[in-house]
Design a protein around this motif. Structure first.
Motif, PDB file in Angstrom:
ATOM      1  N   VAL A   1       0.836  -1.200   0.000  1.00  0.00           N
ATOM      2  CA  VAL A   1       0.000   0.000   0.000  1.00  0.00           C
ATOM      3  C   VAL A   1       0.871   1.250   0.000  1.00  0.00           C
ATOM      4  O   VAL A   1       0.652   2.183  -0.791  1.00  0.00           O
ATOM      5  N   LEU A   2       1.869   1.282   0.881  1.00  0.00           N
ATOM      6  CA  LEU A   2       2.785   2.419   0.933  1.00  0.00           C
ATOM      7  C   LEU A   2       3.532   2.594  -0.389  1.00  0.00           C
ATOM      8  O   LEU A   2       3.694   3.714  -0.879  1.00  0.00           O
ATOM      9  N   ALA A   3       3.974   1.463  -0.961  1.00  0.00           N
ATOM     10  CA  ALA A   3       4.701   1.529  -2.227  1.00  0.00           C
ATOM     11  C   ALA A   3       3.836   2.110  -3.340  1.00  0.00           C
ATOM     12  O   ALA A   3       4.316   2.857  -4.199  1.00  0.00           O
ATOM     13  N   ALA A   4       2.544   1.787  -3.334  1.00  0.00           N
ATOM     14  CA  ALA A   4       1.636   2.292  -4.362  1.00  0.00           C
ATOM     15  C   ALA A   4       1.237   3.741  -4.108  1.00  0.00           C
ATOM     16  O   ALA A   4       1.082   4.530  -5.037  1.00  0.00           O
ATOM     17  N   TRP A   5       1.078   4.110  -2.824  1.00  0.00           N
ATOM     18  CA  TRP A   5       0.561   5.439  -2.472  1.00  0.00           C
ATOM     19  C   TRP A   5       1.583   6.548  -2.704  1.00  0.00           C
ATOM     20  O   TRP A   5       1.296   7.544  -3.364  1.00  0.00           O
ATOM     21  N   GLN A   6       2.772   6.391  -2.137  1.00  0.00           N
ATOM     22  CA  GLN A   6       3.848   7.378  -2.269  1.00  0.00           C
ATOM     23  C   GLN A   6       3.436   8.780  -1.817  1.00  0.00           C
ATOM     24  O   GLN A   6       4.016   9.791  -2.236  1.00  0.00           O
ATOM     25  N   GLY A   7       2.391   8.861  -0.984  1.00  0.00           N
ATOM     26  CA  GLY A   7       1.972  10.161  -0.475  1.00  0.00           C
ATOM     27  C   GLY A   7       1.204  11.010  -1.467  1.00  0.00           C
ATOM     28  O   GLY A   7       0.943  12.189  -1.211  1.00  0.00           O
ATOM     29  N   GLN A   8       0.810  10.436  -2.599  1.00  0.00           N
ATOM     30  CA  GLN A   8       0.156  11.195  -3.672  1.00  0.00           C
ATOM     31  C   GLN A   8      -1.336  10.859  -3.756  1.00  0.00           C
ATOM     32  O   GLN A   8      -1.705   9.679  -3.831  1.00  0.00           O
ATOM     33  N   GLU A   9      -2.171  11.873  -3.773  1.00  0.00           N
ATOM     34  CA  GLU A   9      -3.615  11.654  -3.878  1.00  0.00           C
ATOM     35  C   GLU A   9      -3.990  10.930  -5.171  1.00  0.00           C
ATOM     36  O   GLU A   9      -4.941  10.157  -5.209  1.00  0.00           O
ATOM     37  N   ASP A  10      -3.215  11.173  -6.227  1.00  0.00           N
ATOM     38  CA  ASP A  10      -3.502  10.506  -7.502  1.00  0.00           C
ATOM     39  C   ASP A  10      -3.327   8.992  -7.408  1.00  0.00           C
ATOM     40  O   ASP A  10      -3.832   8.250  -8.254  1.00  0.00           O
ATOM     41  N   ASN A  11      -2.614   8.540  -6.370  1.00  0.00           N
ATOM     42  CA  ASN A  11      -2.315   7.107  -6.235  1.00  0.00           C
ATOM     43  C   ASN A  11      -3.219   6.385  -5.236  1.00  0.00           C
ATOM     44  O   ASN A  11      -3.008   5.208  -4.954  1.00  0.00           O
ATOM     45  N   VAL A  12      -4.218   7.086  -4.701  1.00  0.00           N
ATOM     46  CA  VAL A  12      -5.068   6.483  -3.674  1.00  0.00           C
ATOM     47  C   VAL A  12      -5.763   5.223  -4.187  1.00  0.00           C
ATOM     48  O   VAL A  12      -5.810   4.197  -3.507  1.00  0.00           O
ATOM     49  N   ALA A  13      -6.312   5.271  -5.384  1.00  0.00           N
ATOM     50  CA  ALA A  13      -7.028   4.106  -5.936  1.00  0.00           C
ATOM     51  C   ALA A  13      -6.091   2.903  -6.052  1.00  0.00           C
ATOM     52  O   ALA A  13      -6.460   1.780  -5.720  1.00  0.00           O
ATOM     53  N   ALA A  14      -4.855   3.149  -6.504  1.00  0.00           N
ATOM     54  CA  ALA A  14      -3.881   2.060  -6.641  1.00  0.00           C
ATOM     55  C   ALA A  14      -3.491   1.509  -5.270  1.00  0.00           C
ATOM     56  O   ALA A  14      -3.326   0.298  -5.092  1.00  0.00           O
ATOM     57  N   ALA A  15      -3.364   2.396  -4.288  1.00  0.00           N
ATOM     58  CA  ALA A  15      -3.011   1.964  -2.930  1.00  0.00           C
ATOM     59  C   ALA A  15      -4.117   1.107  -2.333  1.00  0.00           C
ATOM     60  O   ALA A  15      -3.853   0.065  -1.714  1.00  0.00           O
ATOM     61  N   GLN A  16      -5.360   1.527  -2.531  1.00  0.00           N
ATOM     62  CA  GLN A  16      -6.485   0.755  -1.999  1.00  0.00           C
ATOM     63  C   GLN A  16      -6.633  -0.581  -2.722  1.00  0.00           C
ATOM     64  O   GLN A  16      -6.970  -1.594  -2.102  1.00  0.00           O
ATOM     65  N   LYS A  17      -6.328  -0.601  -3.992  1.00  0.00           N
ATOM     66  CA  LYS A  17      -6.363  -1.859  -4.746  1.00  0.00           C
ATOM     67  C   LYS A  17      -5.312  -2.830  -4.194  1.00  0.00           C
ATOM     68  O   LYS A  17      -5.562  -4.042  -4.062  1.00  0.00           O
ATOM     69  N   ALA A  18      -4.133  -2.292  -3.848  1.00  0.00           N
ATOM     70  CA  ALA A  18      -3.058  -3.130  -3.291  1.00  0.00           C
ATOM     71  C   ALA A  18      -3.473  -3.720  -1.947  1.00  0.00           C
ATOM     72  O   ALA A  18      -3.209  -4.893  -1.665  1.00  0.00           O
TER      73      ALA A  18
END
Length: 340
Positions: A299-316
């Motif tokens: 999740v952390l690897a996908a998120w990277q602190g960026q709002e644009d990556n929230v969907a990818a982080a939640q998918k992970a």
């Protein structure tokens, strides 16, 4: 103490294909996790990150409970919904980490003991009011090839765990009892099994002496595994067999569930080991997970602190929860990793 309520909550946390998301990192720990992705550990960033975890759609199918840190228990979503209320509305039981960390055990070099018993009764009452239904206390058991832990080091931690558990049940909270034999070092899997057995034997003797209701608690142990620096690493099946052998000898059948910590294993290894244990047939207790890093690292690897990556982080996160849900039934396979 409402016995039926304790039993009901404990069983619900480890219901079929469910386990625990450990999101109770202390501020120093989450600061290190955030530093790995170059995100500053501000209160708002911590709140936002936990909100991303807790609002992930579908995790309630495989997450029966979430362990929160004191700060997080008091925080809310952007829309003003307190996190405990949000989780409860999704059928996920909120819990709270209540220990105050491990310190060196005086006059016992190499041993540690966890602090936090002072004022615990009052803190538990407050946490219950804030919406927590279970709690967690971690005992850290250092291990080397021969002398550590000492018998007294084990006994001191077992006693503290039992005092904590009794106070939890008195307050109407299900205690998760966590005696963690660390996987740091160069010790063999055989040495880990010996120390894990000593710890479990001491813990359950103390729990019994403190009149803790086994049916209203959960155990969060380490897996029996060689130290990270050990030249001879055991196979997945060897880890599963040694772990179950140890648990069957020392954990009463009355305990409804065992929720393993990942203890520094990779996300894939933690899932693989859990799956192997469940594939070995039914056990007296549910065999489940209470993973922190093994659920959150992707999740952390996908998120990277960026709002644009929230969907990818939640998918992970959903993917890791799904795979561990399958592992709870012995139906996980490595080939599923790439399929996500």
């Amino acid at each position: 103490m409402n016995i039926e309520e304790l039993k009901s909550v404990a069983s619900a946390i480890v219901a079929k294909q469910k386990g625990v998301l450990a999101a109770d990192e202390s501020n120093p720990t989450i600061k290190k996790r955030f530093a790995s992705i170059q995100v500053e550990s501000t209160e708002e960033n911590r709140r936002r990150y936990r909100e991303i975890l807790f609002t992930t759609g579908g995790i309630e199918r495989h997450v029966g409970g979430v362990i929160l840190f004191d700060e997080t228990l008091r925080q809310s979503t952007r829309d003003g919904i307190p996190f405990p209320q949000l989780l409860s509305s999704r059928g996920i039981i909120p819990g709270i980490k209540v220990d105050q960390g491990a310190k060196a055990l005086a006059l016992h070099p190499g041993d540690k003991v966890t602090e936090g018993l002072d004022g615990l009764r009052e803190r538990l009452a407050e946490y219950k009011q804030l919406g927590a239904q279970f709690a967690k206390w971690r005992a850290v058991i250092e291990i080397d090839e021969r002398d550590i832990p000492s018998p007294f080091g084990i006994r001191a931690n077992a006693h503290a765990l039992a005092r904590y558990a009794a106070l939890c049940q008195e307050a109407g909270l299900v205690p998760i009892v966590e005696p963690e034999v660390l996987m740091d070092g160069a010790h063999s899997i055989e040495r880990c099994e010996v120390v894990t057995a000593q710890a479990l034997q001491a813990v359950f003797a103390e729990l019994d002496a403190h009149r803790v209701l086994f049916e209203g608690m959960l155990l969060k142990p380490n897996m029996v595994i060689a130290g990270k620096k050990c030249a001879q690493q055991a196979s997945v099946l060897e880890v599963a067999a040694a772990t179950l052998r140890c648990l069957r000898r020392y954990v009463p059948a009355a305990v409804p569930g065992i929720v393993f910590l990942s203890g520094g294993q990779s996300a894939e290894d933690a899932t693989d080991h859990l799956n192997a244990m469940n594939a070995m047939g039914p056990q007296p207790w549910g065999v489940s997970f209470s993973y922190g890093r093994a659920l959150q690292a992707p999740v952390l690897a996908a998120w990277q602190g960026q709002e644009d990556n929230v969907a990818a982080a939640q998918k992970a996160l959903l993917n890791r929860c799904h795979l561990n849900g399958l592992a709870r039934a012995g139906k996980y396979a490595h080939t599923m990793e790439g399929a996500a």
